[in-house]
Design a protein around this motif. Structure first.
Motif, PDB file in Angstrom:
ATOM      1  N   ALA A   1      57.169 -38.392 -34.187  1.00  0.00           N
ATOM      2  CA  ALA A   1      56.271 -38.990 -34.333  1.00  0.00           C
ATOM      3  C   ALA A   1      56.452 -40.050 -35.502  1.00  0.00           C
ATOM      4  O   ALA A   1      56.209 -41.247 -36.038  1.00  0.00           O
ATOM      5  CB  ALA A   1      54.669 -39.101 -34.093  1.00  0.00           C
ATOM      6  N   SER A   2      57.043 -39.264 -36.803  1.00  0.00           N
ATOM      7  CA  SER A   2      57.101 -39.665 -37.832  1.00  0.00           C
ATOM      8  C   SER A   2      58.364 -40.673 -38.283  1.00  0.00           C
ATOM      9  O   SER A   2      58.396 -41.115 -39.260  1.00  0.00           O
ATOM     10  CB  SER A   2      56.347 -39.113 -39.412  1.00  0.00           C
ATOM     11  OG  SER A   2      57.428 -38.209 -38.780  1.00  0.00           O
ATOM     12  N   ALA A   3      59.760 -40.534 -37.193  1.00  0.00           N
ATOM     13  CA  ALA A   3      60.605 -40.831 -37.774  1.00  0.00           C
ATOM     14  C   ALA A   3      61.383 -41.827 -37.101  1.00  0.00           C
ATOM     15  O   ALA A   3      60.783 -42.727 -36.244  1.00  0.00           O
ATOM     16  CB  ALA A   3      61.689 -39.821 -36.704  1.00  0.00           C
ATOM     17  N   SER A   4      62.103 -42.712 -38.277  1.00  0.00           N
ATOM     18  CA  SER A   4      62.273 -43.929 -37.883  1.00  0.00           C
ATOM     19  C   SER A   4      63.852 -43.881 -36.787  1.00  0.00           C
ATOM     20  O   SER A   4      63.877 -45.265 -36.356  1.00  0.00           O
ATOM     21  CB  SER A   4      62.174 -44.771 -39.216  1.00  0.00           C
ATOM     22  OG  SER A   4      63.140 -44.195 -39.830  1.00  0.00           O
ATOM     23  N   LYS A   5      64.349 -42.743 -37.428  1.00  0.00           N
ATOM     24  CA  LYS A   5      65.692 -42.812 -36.408  1.00  0.00           C
ATOM     25  C   LYS A   5      65.575 -41.390 -35.479  1.00  0.00           C
ATOM     26  O   LYS A   5      65.109 -40.535 -36.455  1.00  0.00           O
ATOM     27  CB  LYS A   5      66.868 -42.676 -37.264  1.00  0.00           C
ATOM     28  CG  LYS A   5      67.081 -43.871 -37.632  1.00  0.00           C
ATOM     29  CD  LYS A   5      68.539 -44.219 -38.568  1.00  0.00           C
ATOM     30  CE  LYS A   5      69.211 -45.628 -39.475  1.00  0.00           C
ATOM     31  NZ  LYS A   5      67.960 -46.063 -39.766  1.00  0.00           N
ATOM     32  N   ILE A   6      66.567 -41.479 -34.584  1.00  0.00           N
ATOM     33  CA  ILE A   6      66.413 -39.931 -33.795  1.00  0.00           C
ATOM     34  C   ILE A   6      67.305 -40.060 -32.188  1.00  0.00           C
ATOM     35  O   ILE A   6      67.819 -41.615 -32.168  1.00  0.00           O
ATOM     36  CB  ILE A   6      64.985 -39.650 -32.721  1.00  0.00           C
ATOM     37  CG1 ILE A   6      63.648 -39.828 -33.476  1.00  0.00           C
ATOM     38  CG2 ILE A   6      65.187 -38.777 -31.370  1.00  0.00           C
ATOM     39  CD1 ILE A   6      62.576 -40.244 -32.814  1.00  0.00           C
ATOM     40  N   LEU A   7      67.833 -39.298 -32.704  1.00  0.00           N
ATOM     41  CA  LEU A   7      69.861 -38.722 -32.371  1.00  0.00           C
ATOM     42  C   LEU A   7      69.460 -37.303 -31.688  1.00  0.00           C
ATOM     43  O   LEU A   7      69.034 -36.179 -32.298  1.00  0.00           O
ATOM     44  CB  LEU A   7      70.257 -38.687 -33.684  1.00  0.00           C
ATOM     45  CG  LEU A   7      72.067 -37.946 -33.432  1.00  0.00           C
ATOM     46  CD1 LEU A   7      72.132 -39.433 -31.651  1.00  0.00           C
ATOM     47  CD2 LEU A   7      72.644 -38.011 -34.260  1.00  0.00           C
ATOM     48  N   THR A   8      69.466 -37.426 -30.369  1.00  0.00           N
ATOM     49  CA  THR A   8      69.393 -36.542 -29.046  1.00  0.00           C
ATOM     50  C   THR A   8      70.663 -36.427 -29.077  1.00  0.00           C
ATOM     51  O   THR A   8      71.413 -36.903 -28.665  1.00  0.00           O
ATOM     52  CB  THR A   8      67.961 -37.106 -27.969  1.00  0.00           C
ATOM     53  OG1 THR A   8      66.561 -36.951 -28.782  1.00  0.00           O
ATOM     54  CG2 THR A   8      68.341 -35.933 -27.167  1.00  0.00           C
ATOM     55  N   ILE A   9      71.056 -34.487 -29.106  1.00  0.00           N
ATOM     56  CA  ILE A   9      72.646 -34.754 -27.976  1.00  0.00           C
ATOM     57  C   ILE A   9      72.298 -33.773 -27.382  1.00  0.00           C
ATOM     58  O   ILE A   9      71.635 -31.760 -27.865  1.00  0.00           O
ATOM     59  CB  ILE A   9      73.010 -34.618 -29.568  1.00  0.00           C
ATOM     60  CG1 ILE A   9      72.899 -35.101 -30.455  1.00  0.00           C
ATOM     61  CG2 ILE A   9      74.875 -33.948 -29.745  1.00  0.00           C
ATOM     62  CD1 ILE A   9      73.266 -34.557 -31.909  1.00  0.00           C
ATOM     63  N   GLY A  10      73.282 -33.606 -26.474  1.00  0.00           N
ATOM     64  CA  GLY A  10      73.528 -32.458 -25.412  1.00  0.00           C
ATOM     65  C   GLY A  10      71.927 -31.398 -24.819  1.00  0.00           C
ATOM     66  O   GLY A  10      72.627 -30.525 -24.955  1.00  0.00           O
ATOM     67  N   THR A  11      71.234 -32.180 -24.863  1.00  0.00           N
ATOM     68  CA  THR A  11      70.879 -31.793 -23.190  1.00  0.00           C
ATOM     69  C   THR A  11      70.286 -32.259 -22.523  1.00  0.00           C
ATOM     70  O   THR A  11      70.104 -33.710 -22.446  1.00  0.00           O
ATOM     71  CB  THR A  11      69.171 -31.852 -24.462  1.00  0.00           C
ATOM     72  OG1 THR A  11      68.043 -31.111 -23.230  1.00  0.00           O
ATOM     73  CG2 THR A  11      68.677 -32.770 -25.578  1.00  0.00           C
TER      74      THR A  11
END
Ligand code: OAD
Length: 231
Positions: free
Chosen positions: A162-172
């Motif tokens: 909730a506090s991140a300005s960048k989110i990188l989701t990988i391999g799920t």
């Protein structure tokens, strides 16, 4: 204050390090049933078989090395406040140099008491055998979360999303809850990227990068470090 980045990983980030995923061709759940090796009922029925399954996985983890995706994720710490939230039980993020890693499904290189979940021991050997006991005299089991057991660090992980300005989701595959639900905690304004060779239904607001982690994650990381958009 440094910009906050969350990196959320699943088995696919370690696939190019030679570790098997779960639901792809060749994945664990194509060969084993979840109930037999990843549930409290399976442990109760056949503890020896469960220990053997995780002994093989532990040996594979110890023989593996971080790949270019793990390394690129750790490089983000040069400029960002990075939290890695991983569903993986391997230690490849730590070995690549990431310093804040939350293992929501536990860690294979630790053992825990089968009567007291707070009694956790680092595992000095690749195998855990019947007869290895905790301080209370009960059998040690792998310190991994099985289906039906509480997932770790969920409140902290939700706050990080909730506090991140960048989110990188990988391999799920984003198919195992509650961990998969974390992506919906992200701010609408956050820059959200998802990396996988294929995914049926990317979550809303995510830029989908089709391909393998070791090629695509270094590209995204270097764009972010250079202040550019990766798409
Ligand atoms: P899955 O096996 O469900 O999904 C792996 C994802 O990684 C799929 O979307 C693949 O397309 C993708 N993938 C495969 N190779 C890749 C590569 N080289 N680069 C990038 N992506 C790749 O694994 P998870 O989503 O991690 O839980 O599974 C979630 C949980 O289910 C696991 O933590 C485990 C399992 O049951 C427990 O055991 C509690």
């Amino acid at each position: 204050m440094r910009e906050k980045v969350v990196v959320f990983t699943g088995a696919g980030v370690s696939a190019e390090s030679g570790l098997r995923t779960f639901r792809d061709m060749g994945g664990y759940w194509r060969e084993y049933s979840i109930e037999s090796v990843a549930s409290p009922e399976g442990w109760k029925a056949k503890p020896q078989a469960v220990l053997e399954f995780y002994n093989e996985r532990r040996k594979a983890v110890l023989a593996a090395s971080p790949n270019a995706a793990h390394v690129a994720i750790s490089a983000l710490e040069a400029q960002f406040d990075v939290v890695v939230i991983t569903q993986n039980i391997d230690d490849l993020h730590e070995r690549a140099g990431s310093t804040k890693v939350m293992h929501v499904h536990g860690e294979i290189l630790k053992a825990r008491s089968s009567v007291d979940p707070s009694l956790i021991y680092p595992l000095a050997t690749p195998t855990l055998e019947m007869g290895q006991l905790c301080g209370h005299g009960s059998q040690l089991r792998p310190d991994v979360v099985w289906f039906g057991e509480p997932v770790r660090f969920m409140a902290e992980a939700a706050m990080a999303f909730a506090s991140a300005s960048k989110i990188l989701t990988i391999g799920t595959s984003l198919s195992v809850y509650p961990a998969a639900g974390l992506v919906s905690e992200a701010r609408p304004s956050a820059e959200k990227c998802l990396v996988a060779p294929e995914i049926d239904d990317p979550p809303p607001g995510h830029h989908f990068f089709r391909g393998k982690a070791a090629r695509i994650v270094p590209h995204i990381a270097s764009c972010w470090l250079e202040g550019r958009r990766p798409w």
